[in-house]
Design a protein around this motif. Structure first.
Motif, PDB file in Angstrom:
ATOM      1  N   GLU A 180       0.832  -1.209   0.000  1.00  0.00           N
ATOM      2  CA  GLU A 180       0.000   0.000   0.000  1.00  0.00           C
ATOM      3  C   GLU A 180       0.865   1.258   0.000  1.00  0.00           C
ATOM      4  OE1 GLU A 180      -3.172   2.468  -0.206  1.00  0.00           O
ATOM      5  OE2 GLU A 180      -3.251   0.281  -0.382  1.00  0.00           O
ATOM      6  N   THR A 181       1.912   1.268   0.804  1.00  0.00           N
ATOM      7  CA  THR A 181       2.799   2.427   0.830  1.00  0.00           C
ATOM      8  C   THR A 181       3.528   2.579  -0.500  1.00  0.00           C
ATOM      9  OG1 THR A 181       3.105   2.159   3.215  1.00  0.00           O
ATOM     10  CG2 THR A 181       4.713   3.518   2.060  1.00  0.00           C
ATOM     11  N   ALA A 182       3.935   1.462  -1.085  1.00  0.00           N
ATOM     12  CA  ALA A 182       4.594   1.515  -2.394  1.00  0.00           C
ATOM     13  C   ALA A 182       3.657   2.113  -3.440  1.00  0.00           C
ATOM     14  CB  ALA A 182       5.029   0.110  -2.807  1.00  0.00           C
ATOM     15  N   TYR A 183       2.410   1.679  -3.421  1.00  0.00           N
ATOM     16  CA  TYR A 183       1.430   2.180  -4.398  1.00  0.00           C
ATOM     17  C   TYR A 183       1.183   3.676  -4.217  1.00  0.00           C
ATOM     18  CZ  TYR A 183      -3.142   3.243  -6.379  1.00  0.00           C
ATOM     19  OH  TYR A 183      -4.180   3.841  -7.053  1.00  0.00           O
ATOM     20  N   GLN A 184       0.897   4.089  -2.991  1.00  0.00           N
ATOM     21  CA  GLN A 184       0.600   5.505  -2.769  1.00  0.00           C
ATOM     22  C   GLN A 184       1.790   6.390  -3.129  1.00  0.00           C
ATOM     23  OE1 GLN A 184      -1.330   6.725   0.827  1.00  0.00           O
ATOM     24  NE2 GLN A 184      -2.430   4.804   1.092  1.00  0.00           N
ATOM     25  N   SER A 185       2.978   5.933  -2.803  1.00  0.00           N
ATOM     26  CA  SER A 185       4.172   6.717  -3.121  1.00  0.00           C
ATOM     27  C   SER A 185       4.365   6.805  -4.628  1.00  0.00           C
ATOM     28  CB  SER A 185       5.397   6.075  -2.466  1.00  0.00           C
ATOM     29  OG  SER A 185       5.264   6.023  -1.059  1.00  0.00           O
ATOM     30  N   ALA A 186       4.147   5.697  -5.331  1.00  0.00           N
ATOM     31  CA  ALA A 186       4.319   5.683  -6.782  1.00  0.00           C
ATOM     32  C   ALA A 186       3.284   6.573  -7.465  1.00  0.00           C
ATOM     33  CB  ALA A 186       4.229   4.252  -7.308  1.00  0.00           C
ATOM     34  N   VAL A 187       2.048   6.568  -6.972  1.00  0.00           N
ATOM     35  CA  VAL A 187       1.012   7.441  -7.538  1.00  0.00           C
ATOM     36  C   VAL A 187       1.408   8.903  -7.360  1.00  0.00           C
ATOM     37  CG1 VAL A 187      -1.351   8.261  -7.244  1.00  0.00           C
ATOM     38  CG2 VAL A 187      -0.896   5.811  -7.313  1.00  0.00           C
ATOM     39  N   ALA A 188       1.845   9.268  -6.156  1.00  0.00           N
ATOM     40  CA  ALA A 188       2.234  10.659  -5.900  1.00  0.00           C
ATOM     41  C   ALA A 188       3.386  11.081  -6.820  1.00  0.00           C
ATOM     42  CB  ALA A 188       2.631  10.821  -4.432  1.00  0.00           C
ATOM     43  N   TYR A 189       4.355  10.197  -6.991  1.00  0.00           N
ATOM     44  CA  TYR A 189       5.504  10.520  -7.842  1.00  0.00           C
ATOM     45  C   TYR A 189       5.078  10.623  -9.307  1.00  0.00           C
ATOM     46  CZ  TYR A 189      10.240  10.369  -9.745  1.00  0.00           C
ATOM     47  OH  TYR A 189      11.400  10.668 -10.401  1.00  0.00           O
ATOM     48  N   ALA A 190       4.221   9.691  -9.745  1.00  0.00           N
ATOM     49  CA  ALA A 190       3.809   9.681 -11.154  1.00  0.00           C
ATOM     50  C   ALA A 190       2.989  10.907 -11.512  1.00  0.00           C
ATOM     51  CB  ALA A 190       3.014   8.411 -11.454  1.00  0.00           C
ATOM     52  N   ARG A 191       2.294  11.468 -10.558  1.00  0.00           N
ATOM     53  CA  ARG A 191       1.520  12.689 -10.816  1.00  0.00           C
ATOM     54  C   ARG A 191       2.422  13.925 -10.921  1.00  0.00           C
ATOM     55  NH1 ARG A 191      -3.230  11.393  -6.387  1.00  0.00           N
ATOM     56  NH2 ARG A 191      -4.685  10.319  -7.810  1.00  0.00           N
ATOM     57  N   HIS A 220       1.553   7.700 -19.182  1.00  0.00           N
ATOM     58  CA  HIS A 220       2.172   6.648 -19.986  1.00  0.00           C
ATOM     59  C   HIS A 220       1.571   5.282 -19.666  1.00  0.00           C
ATOM     60  CE1 HIS A 220       4.890   9.610 -21.450  1.00  0.00           C
ATOM     61  NE2 HIS A 220       5.505   9.787 -20.287  1.00  0.00           N
ATOM     62  N   PRO A 221       1.219   4.484 -20.662  1.00  0.00           N
ATOM     63  CA  PRO A 221       0.556   3.198 -20.423  1.00  0.00           C
ATOM     64  C   PRO A 221       1.327   2.248 -19.514  1.00  0.00           C
ATOM     65  CG  PRO A 221       0.339   3.816 -22.727  1.00  0.00           C
ATOM     66  CD  PRO A 221       1.266   4.817 -22.101  1.00  0.00           C
ATOM     67  N   ASP A 222       2.646   2.161 -19.662  1.00  0.00           N
ATOM     68  CA  ASP A 222       3.388   1.207 -18.838  1.00  0.00           C
ATOM     69  C   ASP A 222       3.392   1.613 -17.374  1.00  0.00           C
ATOM     70  OD1 ASP A 222       5.100  -1.262 -18.913  1.00  0.00           O
ATOM     71  OD2 ASP A 222       6.502   0.122 -17.929  1.00  0.00           O
ATOM     72  N   VAL A 223       3.468   2.915 -17.118  1.00  0.00           N
ATOM     73  CA  VAL A 223       3.381   3.404 -15.734  1.00  0.00           C
ATOM     74  C   VAL A 223       2.016   3.050 -15.163  1.00  0.00           C
ATOM     75  CG1 VAL A 223       3.335   5.454 -14.268  1.00  0.00           C
ATOM     76  CG2 VAL A 223       5.082   5.228 -16.051  1.00  0.00           C
ATOM     77  N   ARG A 224       0.968   3.281 -15.954  1.00  0.00           N
ATOM     78  CA  ARG A 224      -0.387   2.960 -15.502  1.00  0.00           C
ATOM     79  C   ARG A 224      -0.560   1.463 -15.270  1.00  0.00           C
ATOM     80  NH1 ARG A 224      -5.087   6.153 -16.604  1.00  0.00           N
ATOM     81  NH2 ARG A 224      -4.526   8.357 -16.526  1.00  0.00           N
ATOM     82  N   LYS A 225       0.051   0.646 -16.105  1.00  0.00           N
ATOM     83  CA  LYS A 225      -0.038  -0.802 -15.904  1.00  0.00           C
ATOM     84  C   LYS A 225       0.532  -1.188 -14.543  1.00  0.00           C
ATOM     85  CE  LYS A 225       1.637  -5.225 -17.670  1.00  0.00           C
ATOM     86  NZ  LYS A 225       2.506  -5.912 -18.657  1.00  0.00           N
ATOM     87  N   ASN A 226       1.669  -0.632 -14.197  1.00  0.00           N
ATOM     88  CA  ASN A 226       2.259  -0.915 -12.889  1.00  0.00           C
ATOM     89  C   ASN A 226       1.363  -0.424 -11.754  1.00  0.00           C
ATOM     90  OD1 ASN A 226       4.683  -2.314 -13.507  1.00  0.00           O
ATOM     91  ND2 ASN A 226       5.651  -0.399 -14.129  1.00  0.00           N
ATOM     92  N   LEU A 227       0.853   0.793 -11.901  1.00  0.00           N
ATOM     93  CA  LEU A 227      -0.009   1.347 -10.855  1.00  0.00           C
ATOM     94  C   LEU A 227      -1.295   0.539 -10.706  1.00  0.00           C
ATOM     95  CD1 LEU A 227       0.326   5.186 -11.509  1.00  0.00           C
ATOM     96  CD2 LEU A 227       1.374   3.880  -9.657  1.00  0.00           C
ATOM     97  N   MET A 228      -1.916   0.188 -11.814  1.00  0.00           N
ATOM     98  CA  MET A 228      -3.165  -0.566 -11.743  1.00  0.00           C
ATOM     99  C   MET A 228      -2.949  -1.967 -11.192  1.00  0.00           C
ATOM    100  SD  MET A 228      -5.725   1.295 -12.557  1.00  0.00           S
ATOM    101  CE  MET A 228      -6.985   0.033 -12.760  1.00  0.00           C
ATOM    102  N   THR A 229      -1.828  -2.581 -11.519  1.00  0.00           N
ATOM    103  CA  THR A 229      -1.521  -3.908 -10.963  1.00  0.00           C
ATOM    104  C   THR A 229      -1.380  -3.826  -9.459  1.00  0.00           C
ATOM    105  OG1 THR A 229      -0.418  -4.608 -13.002  1.00  0.00           O
ATOM    106  CG2 THR A 229       0.125  -5.822 -10.999  1.00  0.00           C
ATOM    107  N   MET A 230      -0.658  -2.834  -8.996  1.00  0.00           N
ATOM    108  CA  MET A 230      -0.481  -2.653  -7.557  1.00  0.00           C
ATOM    109  C   MET A 230      -1.825  -2.406  -6.874  1.00  0.00           C
ATOM    110  SD  MET A 230       2.812  -0.196  -8.075  1.00  0.00           S
ATOM    111  CE  MET A 230       3.069   0.351  -6.406  1.00  0.00           C
ATOM    112  N   ARG A 231      -2.626  -1.519  -7.458  1.00  0.00           N
ATOM    113  CA  ARG A 231      -3.912  -1.174  -6.837  1.00  0.00           C
ATOM    114  C   ARG A 231      -4.851  -2.374  -6.798  1.00  0.00           C
ATOM    115  NH1 ARG A 231      -7.171   4.020  -6.884  1.00  0.00           N
ATOM    116  NH2 ARG A 231      -9.266   3.370  -6.292  1.00  0.00           N
ATOM    117  N   ALA A 232      -4.962  -3.080  -7.903  1.00  0.00           N
ATOM    118  CA  ALA A 232      -5.890  -4.210  -7.974  1.00  0.00           C
ATOM    119  C   ALA A 232      -5.510  -5.301  -6.987  1.00  0.00           C
ATOM    120  CB  ALA A 232      -5.923  -4.766  -9.398  1.00  0.00           C
TER     121      ALA A 232
END
Length: 596
Positions: free
Chosen positions: A309-320, A344-356
């Motif tokens: 969860e921390t990895a996901y939230q941090s990655a979302v904040a950085y990607a924005r 970028h699609p690949d960034v979103r793929k990583n984020l969506m995988t983490m979130r799901a």
């Protein structure tokens, strides 16, 4: 520093909307007062404490680590004060029995607080986490005298606990342990031996530390049948239990220099004729220790989820915030020199995988936590047994899958950060290092897979499996003709069919050749987990589709989008896993050892 805000909205959704906390938990004896208002207040206060007190110590604690000097261990700066505040606030006794000074709240709530702690400071969470396990083992197997003299102190956090299993020559194969227990006068024993990798074996947070130690009596049979469990305190127990006696013959020989969780003391513990007390029956140590170990395995799964969860939230904040390149569909923000990388699609793929996987794993873990409460408290013994079966079945799945995901999520976040994710300042590389141990301790994930296929599948003629298979089958039958749910139910049905076929194949081949079951084990566990998450995501989608009108905040819309992603981009892995399982052992076992 990493970014984190406790995901209370998602937790509440899982608790109240998806899993029916009100009907399933608050109706249990002793849980009547654990209403939504109480739970929400506790979660909000827990979030505040973790975000404001524990998270600021996480990176500094990693940098400083624990200090060792002639048997004395000091935790990093700020940890002692944070633990004192944690204890005074009553967190140590959240789910402990009120008889021993605890609050008697549901284990489900303890699970949720554990996630918040591990998201913000996993090293800190190791100390009270081990104490919870020691409390559970002593409450279940300790004599009335031992319970009266120890459990109140564990519940109020004045004392801590450990689990001492591993020795230099044996880890998983505990039948090889050498530690001895010699009978003394008055039901006391002299414990002699060495244990390694003992988390929280020595520290400066509590007045006393209670070590639960596996050892052999002089007449013990060989193997695991000859193991007994003993309570060995750092300071001997006083006559009343409230006062401390003299220092016992147990000491810390050193602490390990580790890859991660550096603020958690991992100790070599030496027992030199230390006074101990038998817990449970002679030669019944493994059964007693599994009470603690199984709870620990679920707790480690929660650690993986918390770090993810921390990895996901941090990655979302950085990607924005991070701007690099332009959207492939054309500039998203033409007034800026570059677009944020979240386009970028690949960034979103990583984020969506983490979130799901985060949200699916959280729902599954809370489901298991609720069934743990049912198994302990329900007045109907048949319902208790059903819940206990389900918890036993899902324990290796939660431990292995959630920790594999935790490490994967940390590395995905690191990939999104790019070079900055490799630099200590950002805190992402610490998540990677901390997450790695979760796949190893409390039984490696390979051992969890063997436990699932070797013990759980065939137990009581497949009774445990029915606790999961029946509700999944029922959901598919109930919803397969609903066209609005087809994109969820059909993929679930196909994956579930593969799981059923793989289960039959593993059971048949395993009886004929145990190596066949062993070769399939890890792939089978992951297939099982993916189907379990598909089930909770299908249920989630059904619920959110019904609630999406008036969804001003977009919560249900995001849930539906995430469910769509899971079914389309993650669940198809189940087909590959099925093919790998059906390939059998030959591709793994054909090569001679000398040819490697």
């Amino acid at each position: 520093m990493v970014s984190y805000k406790a995901p209370l909205d998602d937790i509440r959704f899982c608790l109240y909307d998806l899993l029916g906390y009100d009907d399933r938990v608050t109706t249990l004896p002793g849980c009547e007062e654990a209403t939504r208002d109480v739970v929400d207040a506790i979660l909000e206060e827990g979030a505040r404490f973790c975000e404001n007190e524990l998270l600021p110590l996480n990176q500094s604690g990693d940098s400083e680590g624990c200090h060792f000097d002639k048997g004395v261990v000091r935790t990093p700066k700020g940890f002692k004060e944070a633990y004192a505040a944690y204890r005074v606030a009553g967190w140590t006794g959240l789910a402990a029995d009120p008889i021993y000074g605890g609050q008697g709240l549901p284990k489900t709530l303890e699970f949720l607080v554990q996630e918040l702690i591990c998201s913000t400071n996993m090293s800190f969470g190791m100390y009270p986490g081990l104490s919870h396990g020691a409390y559970n083992a002593l409450e279940t197997w300790g004599s009335d005298d031992l319970k009266a003299r120890t459990l109140p102190h564990l519940a109020d956090g004045r004392w801590a606990g450990t689990m001492c299993l591993t020795e230099p020559h044996c880890g998983t194969d505990l039948g090889l342990i050498h530690t001895r227990a010699e009978p003394l006068e008055g039901q006391r024993y002299g414990i002699t031996g060495q244990k390694i990798f003992i988390s929280a074996g020595e520290h400066d947070l509590t007045e006393n530390i209670l070590h639960l130690v596996l050892a052999r009596l002089p007449d013990a049979p060989s193997g695991t049948r000859g193991i007994s469990l003993f309570l060995v305190p750092k300071f001997l127990l006083g006559e009343s239990g409230d006062d401390l006696g003299q220092r016992n013959g147990v000491s810390c020989g050193s602490i390990e220099e580790k890859m991660g969780i550096k603020a958690s003391s991992t100790c070599v513990m030496n027992f030199d004729g230390a006074e101990g007390y038998l817990v449970g029956e002679p030669h019944g140590g493994m059964k007693a220790m599994f009470t603690m170990m199984n709870a620990a395995r679920l707790g480690v799964g929660i650690q993986g989820l918390g770090l993810a969860e921390t990895a996901y939230q941090s990655a979302v904040a950085y990607a924005r915030e991070r701007r690099q390149g332009r959207s492939l569909a054309g500039p998203a923000e033409p007034q800026q020199k570059a677009d944020p990388i979240i386009v970028h699609p690949d960034v979103r793929k990583n984020l969506m995988t983490m979130r799901a996987l985060n949200e699916g794993s959280r729902a599954l873990a809370i489901w298991v936590g609720m069934e743990l409460d049912v198994a302990e408290r329900h007045p109907d013994m048949t319902r208790r047994q059903e819940a206990d079966d389900f918890v036993a079945l899902m324990t290796p799945v939660i431990k292995a899958f959630c920790t594999d995901h935790g490490f994967d999520a940390a590395t995905r976040a690191q990939q999104i950060y790019g070079g900055h994710g490799y630099i200590k300042e950002q805190g992402i590389e610490q998540l990677v290092r901390d997450a790695r141990i979760t796949q190893i301790y409390e039984g490696t994930n390979g051992i969890q897979a063997l436990d699932l296929v070797g013990r759980k599948l065939g137990q009581n003629m497949g009774r445990l499996l029915r606790r999961f298979f029946h509700p999944v089958h029922g959901f598919i039958e109930e919803n397969q003709t609903d066209p609005t749910l087809a994109i969820y139910v059909l993929p679930l049905a196909k994956a579930f069919s593969r799981l059923q076929q793989a289960t039959a194949w593993v059971a048949q081949q395993g009886l004929r050749d145990p190596e066949e079951a062993g070769a399939a084990a890890s792939d089978y566990l992951r297939l099982f987990a993916l189907v379990a998450l598909a089930y909770v995501w299908a249920r989630t989608a059904k619920l959110c589709l019904a609630k999406q009108e008036g969804d001003s905040g977009g919560f249900y819309r995001a849930k539906i989008n995430t469910a769509d992603f899971y079914m389309a981009r993650i669940l198809p892995e189940s087909n590959a896993l099925f093919q790998q399982i059906m390939a059998g052992k030959k591709p793994l076992m054909a090569m001679a050892a000398d040819d490697f």
